[in-house]
Scaffold this active site. Structure first.
Site, PDB file in Angstrom:
ATOM      1  N   ASP A 380     -24.466  46.828  -6.920  1.00 46.16           N
ATOM      2  CA  ASP A 380     -25.344  45.683  -6.556  1.00 46.16           C
ATOM      3  C   ASP A 380     -23.630  45.168  -4.924  1.00 46.16           C
ATOM      4  OD1 ASP A 380     -25.975  43.584  -7.003  1.00 46.16           O
ATOM      5  OD2 ASP A 380     -23.933  42.499  -7.861  1.00 46.16           O
ATOM      6  N   GLU A 409     -27.282  47.992  -1.906  1.00 49.49           N
ATOM      7  CA  GLU A 409     -28.151  46.556  -2.280  1.00 49.49           C
ATOM      8  C   GLU A 409     -26.855  46.110  -0.951  1.00 49.49           C
ATOM      9  OE1 GLU A 409     -28.980  42.393  -3.537  1.00 49.49           O
ATOM     10  OE2 GLU A 409     -27.307  43.904  -4.221  1.00 49.49           O
TER      11      GLU A 409
END
Length: 649
Positions: A380, A409
């Site tokens: 993330d 990401e």
């Protein structure tokens, strides 16, 4: 075929070895390939003078071991090529060696002088003398050299020194006084899932059947047959850890949670544990391992979110307060990335005095989940942490298990996204989510499959995410969902959807690309058989992907010219050139006819290429013969916005 690459270096000494392909930033970063598949290597090799050059490709595992070798072949204009196969996932290094082939140079001069009628007795003796100095070849080479040397000594006939088998034997057996080796070039060989996979992202807590009730891993297991039936390869879980109570967010990211609000799973950590713990309402660690095993039984594997941030009541804040920054009033500094939106999380301080211990603790978190059976991690917002940390962590984890893959990401600046890929991320999120026009898609794909990006950047095209409900999906039109799905699933060999896409979920916060009643802040129970769902379409696309190797790779792609600017067309060819797929996908809702010019497409290996004579519709099974070098077909987005055709020779 020859490759276009950028200059990298020039070796010192007699030989110059330059323009090495493949390499990323002159060898600073590793090239990415798939274990078990050939890796072509090319270089310009030249020297002064007229002597004959010999060259070899050498490679080994990065950690050490014996060098393996393969001869390089001169093609044209001092461009040499060879190939090797990394047999297992892992890190490798390769280099190029060049040297003077003294015996071949002697033979070349001797044969040239033969045409002049000169006395070549001394020249022949010189050549025979080289045979007596031969070494390092194998038994077969040694036998040839001894035989021809004895024959020359017995007869005095120079012909004994000119037979082809002696030339070959001496190539591997003579002393290489001027051997020159290039710098080492790194390469990472990943397992095949790095190249190809269909991802399904879901919130584990929302997989139950009772509204408002927190699901368990057993509920998640119950969902797997449905996900597997749609043809997905990877089940991607949002964080499964305990969620903080302090500053917990309410529904729709409300600053204050109401009783019963579950909070965001990205606010990791509470009194019940941190990054290496399981949320107690999901179950136990044994329950999670059972879920991993169930995925494997269905032919899928688990990807787990790895988010570095901590909630304010994460155990680390008490156990290791030196890992976090404090404000002048003594309070902890909240997330530096979009702080107003993520004020329920705190980022560790990677520049603190105890940063080394923090790095090792985060590495150990990943290794903990590897030990539980996880081999894929979706990271993330990695661009908010130091890039050297990720380069180090990925190398450390893959040294432990070379089968572990990492998806970045990061919707950051293009060079940052590419930088993350260079330093080790296996796959990368992309800007596909916002590329909607034909020209935008063609330009963006051209960038991703061009050099040098194709050697280090593997795109993963997500059509939506929990954070992104693109404006073009907010109308909820079935044809648009299908069009975007077909684009993602056919343009890229890796693609993904966030659960609910198959149900056409599309309610936004007005004026924003955010889901209304976002699942990040509440438990959402769904009717997975809701009327109007496009699950059959998802299933058909994944079936077509699995049955056609051309769609299991991204790089061998070229666009075809279609007069209608609202239709994008392209051709993809499998690595072995046996499977060629043509796609034409509508970007607007109107039905239309399109002319596909396919007369220049061929199928088969380079030495046995055949022209395409017909195309087969992979959905309906209908076959259409090519006439006048193409075929005219109708696209009705109301039924299916994509034509997917297999070429037939």
């Amino acid at each position: 075929m020859n490759k276009t690459a950028r200059p990298v270096e020039s070796a010192g000494g007699t030989f110059h070895i330059s323009d090495v392909y493949p390499s990323v930033d002159g060898g600073r970063f590793a090239v990415k390939r798939i274990a078990g598949e050939p890796v072509e290597v090319w270089a310009d090799i030249y020297r002064d003078g007229q002597d004959v050059i010999a060259a070899a490709l050498v490679w080994r595992h990065d950690a050490g071991g014996e060098w393996q070798r393969a001869p390089m072949t001169l093609h044209s204009n001092d461009r040499w090529g060879s190939a090797f196969v990394p047999d297992q996932p892992g890190r490798y290094v390769f280099a190029i060696e060049a040297w003077t082939d003294e015996f071949a140079s002697w033979r070349q001069r001797f044969e040239q002088q033969q045409t002049t009628g000169s006395d070549l007795t001394l020249d022949a003796i010189e050549g025979a003398g080289m045979l007596t100095k031969a070494h390092a070849g194998g038994p077969a080479d040694a036998a040839v050299i001894i035989k021809q040397c004895e024959l020359y000594l017995a007869t005095g006939e120079a012909g004994a020194l000119l037979v082809p088998e002696l030339k070959q034997a001496m190539t591997e057996s003579q002393y290489r006084a001027d051997l020159t080796r290039s710098p080492l070039f790194p390469l990472v060989a990943d397992r095949p899932r790095a190249l190809n996979g269909a991802w399904y992202q879901m919130f584990p807590r929302s997989q139950g059947k009772v509204p408002g009730e927190h699901a368990t891993f057993n509920d998640c297991i119950a969902r797997l047959p449905d996900i597997a039936a749609m043809g997905f390869d990877v089940v991607h879980l949002t964080p499964i850890h305990p969620i903080g109570q302090e500053r917990r967010k309410g529904r729709n990211n409300a600053a204050i949670a109401q009783p019963g609000d579950p909070g965001s799973p990205y606010a990791i950590g509470s009194a019940e544990g941190g990054h290496d713990a399981v949320h107690p309402q999901l179950g136990t660690l044994d329950d999670f391992r059972a879920f991993v095993a169930a995925c494997q039984a269905h032919g899928m594997e688990v990807a787990l979110d790895f988010a570095v941030q901590c909630s304010p009541d994460h155990p680390w804040l008490k156990q290791h307060p030196q890992w976090f920054k404090r404000r002048p009033d003594g309070s902890m500094r909240t997330a530096k990335y979009r702080p107003q939106r993520w004020d329920d999380v705190i980022n560790p301080d990677f520049a603190g005095e105890d940063a080394g211990a923090l790095w090792h603790a985060l590495r150990d978190v990943v290794l903990f989940w590897v030990d539980q059976g996880v081999r894929i991690f979706r990271v993330d917002n990695p661009h908010t942490e130091p890039l050297p940390f990720w380069e180090w962590l990925i190398r450390e984890v893959q040294r432990h298990d070379a089968n572990v893959l990492f998806l970045a990401e990061a919707f950051a600046q293009p060079k940052v996204m590419k930088g993350l890929a260079k330093l080790g991320f296996t796959q990368s999120y992309t800007y596909f989510t916002w590329r909607t026009q034909r020209g935008e898609l063609e330009q963006y794909l051209g960038e991703l499959i061009g050099y040098p990006e194709r050697d280090f950047f593997r795109p993963n095209f997500f059509v939506n995410t929990p954070d992104i409900l693109p404006f073009h999906l907010q109308s909820g039109e079935s044809w648009m969902f299908k069009s975007r799905l077909a684009l993602a699933a056919t343009l890229s060999s890796n693609y993904g959807i966030y659960s609910g896409f198959e149900l056409l979920e599309h309610a936004p916060i007005p004026g924003r690309e955010d889901y209304l009643n976002s699942e990040k802040y509440e438990i959402k129970v769904r009717d997975w058989e809701l009327s109007g769902n496009i699950k059959p379409y998802v299933t058909a696309l994944n079936r077509i992907r699995r049955g056609n190797p051309a769609l299991q790779q991204t790089a061998n792609l070229r666009f075809i010219d279609i007069e209608d600017g609202n239709v994008i067309g392209f051709v993809k060819e499998s690595v072995d050139q046996s499977n060629v797929i043509v796609a034409a996908i509508a970007l607007t809702r109107d039905a239309r006819e399109v002319w596909l010019a396919l007369g220049d497409i061929k199928i088969g290996r380079d030495d046995a290429r055949r022209s395409v004579t017909a195309v087969e519709d992979l959905v309906t099974g209908e076959r259409y013969a090519l006439e006048w070098g193409g075929v005219r077909l109708r696209i009705d987005p109301g039924r299916d916005p994509a034509l997917l055709l297999r070429c037939v020779a």
